[in-house]
Design a protein around this motif. Structure first.
Motif, PDB file in Angstrom:
ATOM      1  N   THR A  33      -8.789   1.488  -2.107  1.00 52.24           N
ATOM      2  CA  THR A  33      -7.426   1.426  -1.575  1.00 52.24           C
ATOM      3  C   THR A  33      -6.431   1.450  -2.733  1.00 52.24           C
ATOM      4  O   THR A  33      -5.437   2.174  -2.698  1.00 52.24           O
ATOM      5  CB  THR A  33      -7.241   0.138  -0.747  1.00 52.24           C
ATOM      6  OG1 THR A  33      -8.317   0.048   0.176  1.00 52.24           O
ATOM      7  CG2 THR A  33      -5.913   0.170   0.007  1.00 52.24           C
ATOM      8  N   TYR A  34      -6.728   0.669  -3.791  1.00 52.54           N
ATOM      9  CA  TYR A  34      -5.832   0.614  -4.951  1.00 52.54           C
ATOM     10  C   TYR A  34      -6.519   1.149  -6.194  1.00 52.54           C
ATOM     11  O   TYR A  34      -7.697   0.828  -6.444  1.00 52.54           O
ATOM     12  CB  TYR A  34      -5.433  -0.836  -5.277  1.00 52.54           C
ATOM     13  CG  TYR A  34      -4.544  -1.471  -4.251  1.00 52.54           C
ATOM     14  CD1 TYR A  34      -3.173  -1.536  -4.441  1.00 52.54           C
ATOM     15  CD2 TYR A  34      -5.077  -2.017  -3.090  1.00 52.54           C
ATOM     16  CE1 TYR A  34      -2.351  -2.124  -3.502  1.00 52.54           C
ATOM     17  CE2 TYR A  34      -4.272  -2.610  -2.140  1.00 52.54           C
ATOM     18  CZ  TYR A  34      -2.907  -2.660  -2.354  1.00 52.54           C
ATOM     19  OH  TYR A  34      -2.092  -3.244  -1.422  1.00 52.54           O
ATOM     20  N   GLU A  56       0.836  -1.202   0.000  1.00 52.87           N
ATOM     21  CA  GLU A  56       0.000   0.000   0.000  1.00 52.87           C
ATOM     22  C   GLU A  56       0.867   1.247   0.000  1.00 52.87           C
ATOM     23  O   GLU A  56       2.006   1.235   0.446  1.00 52.87           O
ATOM     24  CB  GLU A  56      -0.930  -0.004   1.232  1.00 52.87           C
ATOM     25  CG  GLU A  56      -2.097  -0.934   1.020  1.00 52.87           C
ATOM     26  CD  GLU A  56      -3.105  -0.918   2.150  1.00 52.87           C
ATOM     27  OE1 GLU A  56      -3.216   0.109   2.853  1.00 52.87           O
ATOM     28  OE2 GLU A  56      -3.772  -1.954   2.328  1.00 52.87           O
ATOM     29  N   ARG A  57       0.280   2.334  -0.519  1.00 50.98           N
ATOM     30  CA  ARG A  57       0.940   3.643  -0.640  1.00 50.98           C
ATOM     31  C   ARG A  57       2.183   3.567  -1.520  1.00 50.98           C
ATOM     32  O   ARG A  57       3.078   4.396  -1.424  1.00 50.98           O
ATOM     33  CB  ARG A  57       1.275   4.227   0.738  1.00 50.98           C
ATOM     34  CG  ARG A  57       0.045   4.381   1.623  1.00 50.98           C
ATOM     35  CD  ARG A  57       0.364   4.996   2.959  1.00 50.98           C
ATOM     36  NE  ARG A  57       0.685   6.407   2.871  1.00 50.98           N
ATOM     37  CZ  ARG A  57      -0.221   7.378   2.791  1.00 50.98           C
ATOM     38  NH1 ARG A  57      -1.505   7.092   2.785  1.00 50.98           N
ATOM     39  NH2 ARG A  57       0.151   8.632   2.708  1.00 50.98           N
ATOM     40  N   ASN A  58       2.236   2.527  -2.352  1.00 56.99           N
ATOM     41  CA  ASN A  58       3.324   2.380  -3.318  1.00 56.99           C
ATOM     42  C   ASN A  58       2.735   2.292  -4.708  1.00 56.99           C
ATOM     43  O   ASN A  58       1.565   1.944  -4.874  1.00 56.99           O
ATOM     44  CB  ASN A  58       4.096   1.087  -3.056  1.00 56.99           C
ATOM     45  CG  ASN A  58       5.212   1.296  -2.061  1.00 56.99           C
ATOM     46  OD1 ASN A  58       6.388   1.255  -2.414  1.00 56.99           O
ATOM     47  ND2 ASN A  58       4.859   1.520  -0.812  1.00 56.99           N
ATOM     48  N   GLY A 106      -0.079   9.569  -2.142  1.00 55.46           N
ATOM     49  CA  GLY A 106      -0.098   8.424  -1.230  1.00 55.46           C
ATOM     50  C   GLY A 106      -1.054   7.330  -1.655  1.00 55.46           C
ATOM     51  O   GLY A 106      -1.191   6.313  -0.969  1.00 55.46           O
ATOM     52  N   GLN A 107      -1.729   7.538  -2.780  1.00 58.99           N
ATOM     53  CA  GLN A 107      -2.638   6.516  -3.302  1.00 58.99           C
ATOM     54  C   GLN A 107      -1.843   5.255  -3.682  1.00 58.99           C
ATOM     55  O   GLN A 107      -0.766   5.349  -4.263  1.00 58.99           O
ATOM     56  CB  GLN A 107      -3.330   7.087  -4.555  1.00 58.99           C
ATOM     57  CG  GLN A 107      -4.195   6.120  -5.312  1.00 58.99           C
ATOM     58  CD  GLN A 107      -5.465   5.755  -4.554  1.00 58.99           C
ATOM     59  OE1 GLN A 107      -6.120   6.612  -3.967  1.00 58.99           O
ATOM     60  NE2 GLN A 107      -5.806   4.486  -4.560  1.00 58.99           N
ATOM     61  N   SER A 108      -2.382   4.084  -3.353  1.00 55.26           N
ATOM     62  CA  SER A 108      -1.768   2.822  -3.786  1.00 55.26           C
ATOM     63  C   SER A 108      -2.148   2.591  -5.247  1.00 55.26           C
ATOM     64  O   SER A 108      -3.325   2.670  -5.597  1.00 55.26           O
ATOM     65  CB  SER A 108      -2.287   1.655  -2.951  1.00 55.26           C
ATOM     66  OG  SER A 108      -2.265   1.964  -1.584  1.00 55.26           O
TER      67      SER A 108
END
Ligand SMILES: Nc1ncnc2c1ncn2[C@@H]1O[C@H](COP(=O)(O)OP(=O)(O)OP(=O)(O)O)[C@@H](O)[C@H]1O
Ligand SMILES: [Mg+2]
Length: 256
Positions: A172-173, A26-28, A202-204
């Protein structure tokens, strides 16, 4: 977090995925590259169950689905909440304004999540949807296009609307399958810039692309798929500097 373990998927006699295991932190931003037909879209579509794997395990947060599985409505809902897809071909409704395209999916989402949506929420679901839609349009640089129809927008602008629509339901993604490949180069650049901004927020993200320059700029992690198996999974710099002959052959096509 979404992860896959030993995922396989066949279409008739074509083995699209032959045992793929990886994680999407996440956040990647994870970028998937590879030759045409290597299984990139299939892998992406398996992450939100647009394709159902034949075998292996898909884990979303702490819920593991091992295939073959009978999918319940709750399984599908969880996958749909975890990720939203942006397609190459935008898929906007031509008869709705840009703002209504973004607001449409939101209305249902708001009804389901009303209690969780905090702030000065007093109006109807429709009003709130319009407000969130406008915020998302602003995020992709299209605050002044809400009342336009998709046909009045460039391809790059239409794709940015599709990104706003996908972000509106707070997945989330964000999953993007070749988000720029239907576009002329200068329009592709404007969409790439928006995605880089989205990644920085910061969005996945999981992005399938043939644009290696974009991949290099946006990727925190890079996956190289080749004939349904992972040939590289790690830092982008290690991929672009790889001495693996399969990777070198692939990069040579793009003269990198
Ligand atoms: N719905 C389907 N029916 C039949 N075969 C399919 C289907 N979807 C994918 N395939 C086959 O599975 C393999 C992997 O396809 P996939 O679309 O995942 O590749 P890709 O890496 O996304 O390719 P491209 O870069 O051309 O988009 C290909 O051989 C493709 O023809
Ligand atoms: Mg594809």
């Amino acid at each position: 977090m979404i992860s896959v373990s030993n995922i396989t998927k066949a279409f008739g006699t074509v083995q699209a995925l032959r045992g793929v295991s990886t994680e999407f932190p996440e956040r990647n931003t994870t970028v998937i590259v590879g030759p045409s037909g290597s299984g990139k879209s299939t892998l992406l579509r398996c992450l939100n169950l647009l394709e159902v794997p034949d075998s292996g395990t898909l884990t979303i947060d702490d819920a593991a689905l091992t295939f073959p599985a009978r999918l319940s409505r709750a399984d599908r809902a969880q996958a749909a909440d975890a990720s939203t897809m942006v397609f190459q071909s935008f898929n906007l409704f031509p008869h709705l304004t840009v703002r209504d395209n973004v607001a449409l999916a939101l209305r249902q989402y708001i009804r389901r999540n009303r209690d969780a949506l905090v702030g000065d929420v007093t109006g109807s679901a429709t009003e709130l949807a319009q407000q969130i839609a406008q915020d998302r349009l602003e995020q992709v640089g299209l605050a002044d296009k809400g009342d336009a129809y998709p046909s009045q927008l460039s391809g790059g602008q239409q794709q940015r609307v599709a990104i706003a629509r996908a972000l509106a339901v707070s997945p989330t993604y964000l999953l993007c399958d070749e988000p720029t490949s239907a576009l002329d180069p200068e329009l592709a650049v404007e969409v790439s810039r928006v995605l880089i901004d989205v990644a920085r927020s910061g969005q996945s993200l999981v992005i399938v692309t043939h644009d290696l320059a974009f991949a290099r700029r946006v990727a925190d992690r890079l996956i190289f798929l080749d004939e349904g198996v992972i040939g590289y999974d790690g830092e982008p710099s290690g991929f672009f500097g790889s001495t693996d002959p399969r990777i070198r052959d692939f990069l040579a096509i793009f003269e990198i």
